[in-house]
Design an enzyme around this catalytic site. Structure first.
Site, PDB file in Angstrom:
ATOM      1  N   GLU A 272      -5.830   8.879   0.391  1.00  0.00           N
ATOM      2  CA  GLU A 272      -5.694   8.154   1.662  1.00  0.00           C
ATOM      3  C   GLU A 272      -6.391   6.836   1.460  1.00  0.00           C
ATOM      4  O   GLU A 272      -7.618   6.782   1.336  1.00  0.00           O
ATOM      5  CB  GLU A 272      -6.305   8.972   2.816  1.00  0.00           C
ATOM      6  CG  GLU A 272      -5.889   8.462   4.186  1.00  0.00           C
ATOM      7  CD  GLU A 272      -6.851   7.441   4.751  1.00  0.00           C
ATOM      8  OE1 GLU A 272      -6.513   6.220   4.682  1.00  0.00           O
ATOM      9  OE2 GLU A 272      -7.910   7.822   5.245  1.00  0.00           O
ATOM     10  N   CYS A 306      -9.515   2.328   8.384  1.00  0.00           N
ATOM     11  CA  CYS A 306      -8.365   2.074   7.519  1.00  0.00           C
ATOM     12  C   CYS A 306      -7.087   1.822   8.304  1.00  0.00           C
ATOM     13  O   CYS A 306      -6.171   1.159   7.813  1.00  0.00           O
ATOM     14  CB  CYS A 306      -8.171   3.234   6.549  1.00  0.00           C
ATOM     15  SG  CYS A 306      -8.059   4.846   7.351  1.00  0.00           S
ATOM     16  N   GLU A 403      -7.072  -6.443   3.428  1.00  0.00           N
ATOM     17  CA  GLU A 403      -7.817  -5.543   4.298  1.00  0.00           C
ATOM     18  C   GLU A 403      -9.270  -6.036   4.371  1.00  0.00           C
ATOM     19  O   GLU A 403     -10.028  -5.922   3.408  1.00  0.00           O
ATOM     20  CB  GLU A 403      -7.772  -4.112   3.770  1.00  0.00           C
ATOM     21  CG  GLU A 403      -8.440  -3.119   4.700  1.00  0.00           C
ATOM     22  CD  GLU A 403      -8.342  -1.689   4.214  1.00  0.00           C
ATOM     23  OE1 GLU A 403      -8.218  -0.783   5.055  1.00  0.00           O
ATOM     24  OE2 GLU A 403      -8.382  -1.464   2.981  1.00  0.00           O
TER      25      GLU A 403
END
Length: 499
Positions: A272, A306, A403
Site C-alpha cells: 500500500e 496517503c 506526494e
C-alpha cells in the site's frame, strides 16, 4: 522529558516512557543484539521522549527464527480456530480498555491529536481486531466437481484448502502507526500466520505497547514479534529467506526496494503505497458540505495521509468562491500539540518531513503558485506547517505531481465533466478520489472513469473495516481490509483423491 512534563499524561504512559523500550522477540522483551538504542522525539517540541532498542539484521534473524518455530512447531498451527478467534478478540477489548493510553502515546510520538488517536485510530484498530477475530472460524475451502477426461471411468473426490502463508513480515509507516499495524496484524493472525512487525523508526512506541497487549491476551511466544529499528532492519526482513510474505505500507520509492529485496525466495508481497488523490467538486454540489469535506480531505492527520485529496478540482463557475471559502476555513484551524484538546492541526512527524514540505512550498511558489492562505512554517519550535491553499498552479508543477505529505492542497478549475477525469487520472498514483455532486448519474459516471482503488462520493475518508482498500497503478498491490485481506495471508491447496 520536558515534552511530557508540559501535558497531563496518564500514569501508565508516564511509566512507559520512564525506561528504555526493548524489542519483543519470542515472547520476551530483549535488548538489541548490538546493545544500541535510538531516541524517539515529540514532534510538537523536538524534545526526546525515550530511548528505544535499535534492532538490526541480527535481531530480525532472531525474530524470524522465533516466528518460524512458532509456526512450524508451536501450538499456534494446531490451535483450534475458535481459540485464535477468542485471543484476537481479546486484543480488541484490551485496546478499548487502554484507548487513552494508546491515544496519548500516539500523540506524543507522532504529533496527532490524542483525542482523535484514541477515538479514531485506537477505536478503529480495536474494531479491526474484532472483525478479523470472526474471520478465524470462517476461512473455508470448497469441493470441486472434477471431470478428469483423461482418466475414463475414474471416480474422484476433489477439494481445496485455504492455509496460512507462514511467517509474515509486516512493515508499517509513521503516519498511522497503530492503525496500520492493525490493518496487517489482525488478518495475518486470523489466517493462522506468525508475524514480525517492523514499525517506522519515527514512531515505534505504540507497536511496543501493542506487544504488551498481545502478551496479556495470551498469545504463544513467537507468534507476534516486534523489532524496532531503521531501514536496514526493514531491508533485512524483506530479504530474509525465512520469511514467506512481506506486507508493506509506505512510499512508492521504498515499496520498489521491498519488491527487489523480496525476490530472493520469491516471497509473496503486498504493497500500500503513495497517492496524489483528486478531489472533484462540481458546481451543483452542496457547497458548505463540500467545503467542510474537502478541507478534511487534505488536512486530516495534518496532511500526512496517503489518500489525502491534495489535487482539488473545482468546476469553474464556483472556483473562486470555493477556494476562498476553503482558505478562510483553513486559516481558522487551531494549530498546536496533539496533547492539547483544542488542537485541530498538529505538527509534522519530524524535522526531515518539515524540510520536505517547506521545500515543496518554496518550489511551488517559485514556479508561480499563489497561496490564498499559509505557505510557510508555523512558529519556531516543533515541526509545524501552516495549512496552505495554492492556486494558479499548473499540472507540471511539483506541488501538483508529487506526494507532499503535509497540509498543502493545490486547487485547479475545470470546465466540463468529460474533461475532469483526464486531469484527475493524470498521475502515477491511483489510491483514492472524492466526488461532490447532487447529480447521482454524474457521480456514478465519474466514479467509474476514475482510476482509483477507493472513490468517495459526497464524503472523504469514507473507510470501513469491511470495505477493501488499496490502489491502482503505482499506489500498490493487493487489497487490505474486508474479505480481501484474508486472500493476502492465505494460499490455496488443491487436493484430488482417486476413489
Amino acid at each position: 522529558m520536558t515534552a511530557v512534563a508540559e501535558y497531563t499524561v496518564a500514569p501508565r504512559v508516564r511509566e512507559f516512557l520512564s525506561a528504555t523500550r526493548r524489542l519483543y522477540i519470542g515472547g520476551e522483551f530483549v535488548d538489541a543484539a548490538s546493545g544500541r538504542v535510538f531516541a524517539t522525539h515529540d514532534p510538537a517540541t523536538g524534545d526526546k521522549l525515550v530511548d528505544v532498542a535499535h534492532g538490526g539484521a541480527e535481531d530480525i534473524d532472531r525474530a524470524v527464527r522465533a516466528a518460524r518455530s512458532a509456526f512450524d512447531h508451536g501450538p499456534w498451527p494446531t490451535m483450534k480456530a475458535a481459540e485464535r478467534e477468542r485471543m484476537i478478540w481479546r486484543v480488541g477489548d484490551l485496546l478499548t480498555e487502554r484507548a487513552e493510553e494508546f491515544g496519548q502515546l500516539e500523540a506524543l510520538d507522532n504529533g496527532k491529536s490524542a483525542a482523535i488517536a484514541a477515538a479514531v485510530d485506537t477505536a478503529w484498530s480495536a474494531d479491526i481486531f474484532r472483525y478479523y477475530a470472526g474471520w478465524a472460524t470462517k476461512i473455508e475451502g470448497s469441493t470441486v466437481n472434477v471431470s478428469m477426461p483423461f482418466v475414463p471411468g475414474g471416480e474422484f473426490h476433489a477439494y481445496t484448502l485455504r492455509e496460512p502463508v507462514g511467517v509474515c513480515g509486516l512493515i508499517v509507516p509513521w503516519n498511522f502507526p497503530l492503525l496500520m499495524a492493525a490493518f496487517k496484524l489482525a488478518p495475518a493472525l486470523a489466517a493462522g500466520n506468525t508475524v514480525i512487525l517492523k514499525p517506522a523508526e519515527q514512531t515505534p512506541l505504540t507497536a511496543l505497547l501493542l506487544a504488551e497487549v498481545f502478551e496479556e491476551a495470551g498469545f504463544p511466544p513467537g507468534v507476534v514479534n516486534v523489532v524496532t529499528g531503521f531501514g536496514d532492519a526493514g531491508a533485512a526482513l524483506s530479504a530474509h529467506d525465512g520469511v514467506d510474505k512481506i506486507a508493506f505500507t509506505g512510499s512508492t520509492e521504498v515499496g520498489k526496494k521491498v519488491v527487489d529485496a523480496a525476490k530472493g525466495n520469491l516471497k509473496k508481497v503486498s504493497l500500500e503505497l503513495g497517492g496524489k488523490s483528486p478531489n472533484i467538486v462540481f458546481a451543483d454540489a452542496d457547497f458548505d458540505a463540500a467545503v467542510a469535506g474537502s478541507l478534511d480531505a487534505w488536512l486530516f492527520n495534518h496532511g500526512q495521509c496517503c489518500v489525502a485529496g491534495t489535487r482539488l478540482f473545482v468546476e469553474r463557475p464556483i472556483f473562486e468562491q470555493f477556494t476562498e471559502a476553503m482558505a478562510d476555513a483553513a486559516s481558522k484551524v487551531k494549530i498546536g500539540p496533539g496533547m492539547d484538546p483544542a488542537t485541530q492541526l498538529g505538527p509534522l512527524v519530524s524535522q526531515e518531513q518539515l524540510d520536505r514540505v517547506t521545500g515543496f512550498l518554496r518550489e511551488g511558489l517559485t514556479d508561480g503558485a499563489r497561496a490564498l492562505t499559509g505557505g510557510q512554517r508555523w512558529g519556531d519550535k516543533g515541526f509545524f506547517v501552516e495549512p496552505t491553499v495554492l492556486v494558479d498552479v499548473r499540472p507540471e508543477f511539483s506541488v501538483v505531481r508529487e506526494e507532499i505529505f503535509g497540509p498543502v492542497v493545490s486547487a485547479m478549475p475545470f470546465d466540463a465533466e468529460d474533461g475532469v477525469e483526464v486531469a484527475a487520472n493524470d498521475s502515477i498514483y491511483g489510491l483514492a478520489a472524492g466526488i461532490w455532486t447532487r447529480d447521482l448519474s454524474k457521480a456514478h459516471r465519474t466514479a467509474r472513469r476514475l482510476k482509483a482503488g477507493s472513490v468517495w462520493v459526497n464524503q472523504y475518508n469514507g473507510f470501513d473495516t469491511a470495505m477493501p482498500f488499496g490502489g491502482f497503478k503505482q499506489s500498490g498491490w493487493g487489497r487490505e481490509l474486508g474479505a480481501s485481506a484474508i486472500d493476502l495471508y492465505t494460499q490455496t491447496k488443491a487436493v484430488n483423491i482417486a476413489l
